[in-house]
Design a protein around this motif. Sequence first.
Motif, PDB file in Angstrom:
ATOM      1  N   ALA A  45     -26.424   7.038  36.870  1.00  0.00           N
ATOM      2  CA  ALA A  45     -25.752   7.576  38.062  1.00  0.00           C
ATOM      3  C   ALA A  45     -24.249   7.644  37.822  1.00  0.00           C
ATOM      4  O   ALA A  45     -23.595   8.638  38.135  1.00  0.00           O
ATOM      5  CB  ALA A  45     -26.052   6.707  39.278  1.00  0.00           C
ATOM      6  N   THR A  46     -23.696   6.576  37.255  1.00  0.00           N
ATOM      7  CA  THR A  46     -22.263   6.558  36.948  1.00  0.00           C
ATOM      8  C   THR A  46     -21.938   7.652  35.945  1.00  0.00           C
ATOM      9  O   THR A  46     -20.940   8.372  36.087  1.00  0.00           O
ATOM     10  CB  THR A  46     -21.861   5.187  36.375  1.00  0.00           C
ATOM     11  N   LYS A  47     -22.782   7.775  34.918  1.00  0.00           N
ATOM     12  CA  LYS A  47     -22.568   8.800  33.892  1.00  0.00           C
ATOM     13  C   LYS A  47     -22.609  10.188  34.503  1.00  0.00           C
ATOM     14  O   LYS A  47     -21.814  11.067  34.152  1.00  0.00           O
ATOM     15  CB  LYS A  47     -23.639   8.655  32.810  1.00  0.00           C
ATOM     16  N   ARG A  48     -23.542  10.401  35.445  1.00  0.00           N
ATOM     17  CA  ARG A  48     -23.672  11.708  36.081  1.00  0.00           C
ATOM     18  C   ARG A  48     -22.425  12.048  36.897  1.00  0.00           C
ATOM     19  O   ARG A  48     -21.912  13.162  36.836  1.00  0.00           O
ATOM     20  CB  ARG A  48     -24.907  11.729  36.982  1.00  0.00           C
ATOM     21  N   LEU A  49     -21.932  11.088  37.653  1.00  0.00           N
ATOM     22  CA  LEU A  49     -20.746  11.327  38.470  1.00  0.00           C
ATOM     23  C   LEU A  49     -19.544  11.666  37.595  1.00  0.00           C
ATOM     24  O   LEU A  49     -18.788  12.595  37.860  1.00  0.00           O
ATOM     25  CB  LEU A  49     -20.437  10.091  39.320  1.00  0.00           C
ATOM     26  N   MET A  50     -19.357  10.886  36.523  1.00  0.00           N
ATOM     27  CA  MET A  50     -18.232  11.126  35.629  1.00  0.00           C
ATOM     28  C   MET A  50     -18.419  12.448  34.884  1.00  0.00           C
ATOM     29  O   MET A  50     -17.451  13.179  34.641  1.00  0.00           O
ATOM     30  CB  MET A  50     -18.102   9.979  34.630  1.00  0.00           C
ATOM     31  N   GLY A  51     -19.664  12.768  34.529  1.00  0.00           N
ATOM     32  CA  GLY A  51     -19.932  14.007  33.818  1.00  0.00           C
ATOM     33  C   GLY A  51     -19.554  15.228  34.638  1.00  0.00           C
ATOM     34  O   GLY A  51     -18.952  16.184  34.126  1.00  0.00           O
ATOM     35  N   GLU A  52     -19.893  15.194  35.928  1.00  0.00           N
ATOM     36  CA  GLU A  52     -19.552  16.303  36.802  1.00  0.00           C
ATOM     37  C   GLU A  52     -18.036  16.454  36.935  1.00  0.00           C
ATOM     38  O   GLU A  52     -17.500  17.561  36.940  1.00  0.00           O
ATOM     39  CB  GLU A  52     -20.187  16.093  38.177  1.00  0.00           C
ATOM     40  N   TYR A  53     -17.347  15.322  37.024  1.00  0.00           N
ATOM     41  CA  TYR A  53     -15.890  15.346  37.154  1.00  0.00           C
ATOM     42  C   TYR A  53     -15.254  15.923  35.890  1.00  0.00           C
ATOM     43  O   TYR A  53     -14.378  16.789  35.948  1.00  0.00           O
ATOM     44  CB  TYR A  53     -15.381  13.929  37.412  1.00  0.00           C
ATOM     45  N   LEU A  54     -15.707  15.453  34.717  1.00  0.00           N
ATOM     46  CA  LEU A  54     -15.156  15.931  33.456  1.00  0.00           C
ATOM     47  C   LEU A  54     -15.475  17.405  33.233  1.00  0.00           C
ATOM     48  O   LEU A  54     -14.672  18.143  32.644  1.00  0.00           O
ATOM     49  CB  LEU A  54     -15.703  15.089  32.300  1.00  0.00           C
ATOM     50  N   GLU A  55     -16.652  17.829  33.707  1.00  0.00           N
ATOM     51  CA  GLU A  55     -17.016  19.241  33.572  1.00  0.00           C
ATOM     52  C   GLU A  55     -16.074  20.121  34.382  1.00  0.00           C
ATOM     53  O   GLU A  55     -15.689  21.213  33.933  1.00  0.00           O
ATOM     54  CB  GLU A  55     -18.457  19.442  34.049  1.00  0.00           C
ATOM     55  N   LYS A  56     -15.673  19.642  35.543  1.00  0.00           N
ATOM     56  CA  LYS A  56     -14.709  20.391  36.354  1.00  0.00           C
ATOM     57  C   LYS A  56     -13.377  20.505  35.639  1.00  0.00           C
ATOM     58  O   LYS A  56     -12.734  21.553  35.629  1.00  0.00           O
ATOM     59  CB  LYS A  56     -14.519  19.708  37.719  1.00  0.00           C
ATOM     60  N   LEU A  57     -12.949  19.388  35.038  1.00  0.00           N
ATOM     61  CA  LEU A  57     -11.692  19.415  34.284  1.00  0.00           C
ATOM     62  C   LEU A  57     -11.773  20.408  33.120  1.00  0.00           C
ATOM     63  O   LEU A  57     -10.830  21.160  32.850  1.00  0.00           O
ATOM     64  CB  LEU A  57     -11.372  18.019  33.746  1.00  0.00           C
ATOM     65  N   LYS A  58     -12.920  20.396  32.435  1.00  0.00           N
ATOM     66  CA  LYS A  58     -13.115  21.246  31.266  1.00  0.00           C
ATOM     67  C   LYS A  58     -12.967  22.711  31.628  1.00  0.00           C
ATOM     68  O   LYS A  58     -12.408  23.508  30.869  1.00  0.00           O
ATOM     69  CB  LYS A  58     -14.493  20.973  30.672  1.00  0.00           C
ATOM     70  N   HIS A  59     -13.483  23.083  32.794  1.00  0.00           N
ATOM     71  CA  HIS A  59     -13.453  24.481  33.218  1.00  0.00           C
ATOM     72  C   HIS A  59     -12.243  24.811  34.091  1.00  0.00           C
ATOM     73  O   HIS A  59     -12.184  25.874  34.694  1.00  0.00           O
ATOM     74  CB  HIS A  59     -14.750  24.829  33.959  1.00  0.00           C
ATOM     75  N   GLY A  60     -11.331  23.857  34.179  1.00  0.00           N
ATOM     76  CA  GLY A  60     -10.087  24.105  34.899  1.00  0.00           C
ATOM     77  C   GLY A  60     -10.227  24.166  36.397  1.00  0.00           C
ATOM     78  O   GLY A  60      -9.375  24.714  37.088  1.00  0.00           O
ATOM     79  N   GLU A  61     -11.310  23.586  36.927  1.00  0.00           N
ATOM     80  CA  GLU A  61     -11.486  23.593  38.378  1.00  0.00           C
ATOM     81  C   GLU A  61     -10.538  22.589  39.024  1.00  0.00           C
ATOM     82  O   GLU A  61     -10.147  21.591  38.421  1.00  0.00           O
ATOM     83  CB  GLU A  61     -12.930  23.237  38.740  1.00  0.00           C
ATOM     84  N   ASN A  62     -10.210  22.849  40.262  1.00  0.00           N
ATOM     85  CA  ASN A  62      -9.328  21.964  40.998  1.00  0.00           C
ATOM     86  C   ASN A  62     -10.053  20.669  41.358  1.00  0.00           C
ATOM     87  O   ASN A  62     -10.993  20.684  42.131  1.00  0.00           O
ATOM     88  CB  ASN A  62      -8.862  22.666  42.290  1.00  0.00           C
ATOM     89  N   THR A  63      -9.636  19.557  40.746  1.00  0.00           N
ATOM     90  CA  THR A  63     -10.263  18.281  41.053  1.00  0.00           C
ATOM     91  C   THR A  63      -9.525  17.537  42.154  1.00  0.00           C
ATOM     92  O   THR A  63      -9.955  16.484  42.582  1.00  0.00           O
ATOM     93  CB  THR A  63     -10.299  17.387  39.797  1.00  0.00           C
ATOM     94  N   GLY A  64      -8.425  18.107  42.593  1.00  0.00           N
ATOM     95  CA  GLY A  64      -7.723  17.537  43.733  1.00  0.00           C
ATOM     96  C   GLY A  64      -6.894  16.316  43.416  1.00  0.00           C
ATOM     97  O   GLY A  64      -7.122  15.611  42.442  1.00  0.00           O
ATOM     98  N   THR A  65      -5.902  16.076  44.238  1.00  0.00           N
ATOM     99  CA  THR A  65      -5.044  14.909  44.095  1.00  0.00           C
ATOM    100  C   THR A  65      -5.018  14.173  45.415  1.00  0.00           C
ATOM    101  O   THR A  65      -4.581  14.724  46.427  1.00  0.00           O
ATOM    102  CB  THR A  65      -3.617  15.315  43.695  1.00  0.00           C
ATOM    103  N   TYR A  66      -5.435  12.937  45.401  1.00  0.00           N
ATOM    104  CA  TYR A  66      -5.520  12.141  46.621  1.00  0.00           C
ATOM    105  C   TYR A  66      -4.163  12.010  47.284  1.00  0.00           C
ATOM    106  O   TYR A  66      -4.054  11.989  48.511  1.00  0.00           O
ATOM    107  CB  TYR A  66      -6.088  10.766  46.260  1.00  0.00           C
ATOM    108  N   GLU A  67      -3.127  11.915  46.448  1.00  0.00           N
ATOM    109  CA  GLU A  67      -1.773  11.699  46.978  1.00  0.00           C
ATOM    110  C   GLU A  67      -1.268  12.878  47.805  1.00  0.00           C
ATOM    111  O   GLU A  67      -0.288  12.740  48.547  1.00  0.00           O
ATOM    112  CB  GLU A  67      -0.792  11.419  45.832  1.00  0.00           C
ATOM    113  N   THR A  68      -1.909  14.054  47.675  1.00  0.00           N
ATOM    114  CA  THR A  68      -1.458  15.202  48.463  1.00  0.00           C
ATOM    115  C   THR A  68      -1.941  15.138  49.905  1.00  0.00           C
ATOM    116  O   THR A  68      -1.476  15.896  50.747  1.00  0.00           O
ATOM    117  CB  THR A  68      -1.960  16.518  47.833  1.00  0.00           C
ATOM    118  N   LEU A  69      -2.873  14.223  50.187  1.00  0.00           N
ATOM    119  CA  LEU A  69      -3.396  14.110  51.545  1.00  0.00           C
ATOM    120  C   LEU A  69      -2.448  13.318  52.432  1.00  0.00           C
ATOM    121  O   LEU A  69      -1.809  12.355  51.988  1.00  0.00           O
ATOM    122  CB  LEU A  69      -4.764  13.404  51.528  1.00  0.00           C
TER     123      LEU A  69
END
Length: 217
Positions: A130-154
């Motif tokens: 489960a941890t691997k899956r969550l991190m994998g999805e996040y890294l995949e977004k980074l790889k494709h240049g998707e906006n992963t968001g910044t918490y500090e902007t909230l």
Amino acid sequence: MIKLLLVDDHAVVRSGLKMLLNGKEQIEIVGEAADGDEAIQAASVLHPNVVLMDLNMPHGKDGLTATAEMKQQFPDIAVLILTMHDDEEYLFRGIQAGASGYILKSAPHEELLAAIRLVAAGQAYLYPTATKRLMGEYLEKLKHGENTGTYETLSEREKEILSLIAKGYSNKEIAEQLVISVKTVETHKSNVMEKLGLKTRPELVKYALKKGLLQFE
């Protein structure tokens, strides 16, 4: 000593768990239950540190409902969900209900023991895939240049609403809790989703989990 309550509708599963866990260092099985209603009643009498909770129990309350009610009544009890469901939806619903951990019945015995000890110590546990899956999805977004968001902007209000949404509160409940209108909640939610590049509630829950916004009692 970790006082453990076993909850599963199959007697053979409970027997197997007792054989596995009885006698392990610092673990004492104080009782067992066959459904959520029995589990809540047993918890009120036996005062366990950890409840090992099955999800699907056809008679009485299911594991998710029992977890949520148990955490409301006994917030100091750590609930570790033990299930056959390797499914994101169940995983995040369990977290929203207040579970401190989620582990599969197919996990090695040593992993189950480690998970019990972790949640008893006040920490959170997710099974490795489960941890691997969550991190994998996040890294995949980074790889494709998707906006992963910044918490500090909230804004502080947006952070507050993000946390409440992730914990399962409806827009109406959030509005009542923060003494604002439902429309204002919806506006903040839209802003949060846009800033963080999220599209669905499950994605929002995943993000909140990664940021440590879902506190485990």
